[in-house]
Design a protein around this motif. Structure first.
Motif, mmCIF file in Angstrom:
data_model
loop_
_atom_site.group_PDB
_atom_site.id
_atom_site.type_symbol
_atom_site.label_atom_id
_atom_site.label_comp_id
_atom_site.label_asym_id
_atom_site.label_seq_id
_atom_site.Cartn_x
_atom_site.Cartn_y
_atom_site.Cartn_z
ATOM 1 N N ASP A 1 1.008 -1.301 -0.122
ATOM 2 C CA ASP A 1 -0.016 -0.283 -0.006
ATOM 3 C C ASP A 1 1.376 1.319 -0.069
ATOM 4 O O ASP A 1 0.531 2.342 -1.264
ATOM 5 C CB ASP A 1 -0.393 0.358 0.621
ATOM 6 N N ALA B 1 1.849 1.812 -3.166
ATOM 7 C CA ALA B 1 0.873 2.219 -4.135
ATOM 8 C C ALA B 1 0.736 3.612 -4.397
ATOM 9 O O ALA B 1 0.542 4.599 -5.048
ATOM 10 C CB ALA B 1 -0.783 1.241 -3.756
ATOM 11 N N LEU B 2 1.640 3.764 -2.691
ATOM 12 C CA LEU B 2 0.848 5.741 -2.321
ATOM 13 C C LEU B 2 1.718 6.599 -3.406
ATOM 14 O O LEU B 2 2.172 7.881 -4.022
ATOM 15 C CB LEU B 2 1.043 5.415 -0.919
ATOM 16 N N ARG C 1 1.620 6.754 -7.092
ATOM 17 C CA ARG C 1 0.425 8.380 -7.205
ATOM 18 C C ARG C 1 1.178 9.653 -6.886
ATOM 19 O O ARG C 1 0.686 10.168 -7.557
ATOM 20 C CB ARG C 1 -0.884 8.390 -5.872
ATOM 21 N N VAL D 1 -1.491 6.157 3.525
ATOM 22 C CA VAL D 1 -1.902 5.701 3.488
ATOM 23 C C VAL D 1 -3.533 4.724 2.989
ATOM 24 O O VAL D 1 -3.726 4.995 2.496
ATOM 25 C CB VAL D 1 -1.258 4.446 4.159
ATOM 26 N N ASP E 1 -3.755 12.891 -1.304
ATOM 27 C CA ASP E 1 -3.591 11.402 -1.833
ATOM 28 C C ASP E 1 -4.056 10.418 -0.498
ATOM 29 O O ASP E 1 -3.248 10.605 0.720
ATOM 30 C CB ASP E 1 -2.552 11.105 -2.290
ATOM 31 N N VAL F 1 -4.678 6.020 -0.257
ATOM 32 C CA VAL F 1 -4.854 4.810 -1.177
ATOM 33 C C VAL F 1 -6.205 4.001 -0.426
ATOM 34 O O VAL F 1 -7.183 3.449 -1.575
ATOM 35 C CB VAL F 1 -3.487 3.629 -1.289
ATOM 36 N N THR F 2 -6.689 3.905 0.909
ATOM 37 C CA THR F 2 -7.748 2.674 0.783
ATOM 38 C C THR F 2 -8.014 3.664 1.505
ATOM 39 O O THR F 2 -7.876 4.418 2.942
ATOM 40 C CB THR F 2 -7.121 1.525 1.369
#
Length: 162
Positions: free
Chosen positions: A21, A24-25, A28, A121, A133, A135-136
């Motif tokens: 995760d 993934a951040l 972005r 995150v 921003d 992620v989840t």
């Protein structure tokens, strides 16, 4: 069905999941010219390190904000601020934390550094407006169990034993 306590609605995050995760951040956040990363301690240290590695950012500082006492939110206190010469008004600074819950911590830091970019995150609905921003998203009544807070042990089945 029995009523559960609020902390029993849990989202358990493994080290592997947190790593994926946080990467993934970083993806972005790629493509921008960051001067530095500021991790909100303690929870933001691990995600900030992963983001810094992925984006090849070598300048990292911390801001220590105490807002929780035994899983209950209390008053906010800045225990340690980042280097003022680095921070200025926050322009070009990426502020990273593990989670935005109520948004109170990030609101405090945002007031200190209004031009910084805020990323977490995980995000809950009340705090989501404080970050650009994440992620989840998890529900407001979910307690996130981070890997640094957990130990492996037996758990009783949800419906009980036979």
């Amino acid at each position: 069905m029995t009523d559960r306590l609020p902390h029993e609605r849990g989202f358990h995050v493994s080290w592997d999941q947190l790593h994926r995760d946080a990467r993934a951040l970083a993806w972005r956040l790629d493509g921008r010219d960051w001067r530095a990363i500021v991790a909100i301690t303690r929870g933001g240290l691990v995600p900030a390190m992963i983001v810094a590695r992925e984006l090849d950012i070598r300048t990292i500082d911390t801001i220590s904000v105490k807002s929780y006492n035994k899983q209950e939110q209390g008053g906010l206190e800045v225990l340690k601020s980042p280097d003022p010469a680095l921070m200025e008004d926050g322009d070009g600074i990426l502020v990273v934390d593990d989670l935005v819950d109520s948004g109170r911590t990030l609101e405090l830091v945002r007031n200190m550094y209004p031009k910084a970019h805020f990323a977490t995150v995980y995000a809950k609905p009340k705090g989501r407006p404080m970050v650009q921003d994440y992620v989840t998203e998890v529900s407001q009544d979910t307690w996130i169990f981070f890997p640094w807070d957990m130990a492996l042990q037996y758990v009783e089945p949800y419906r009980g034993s036979d």
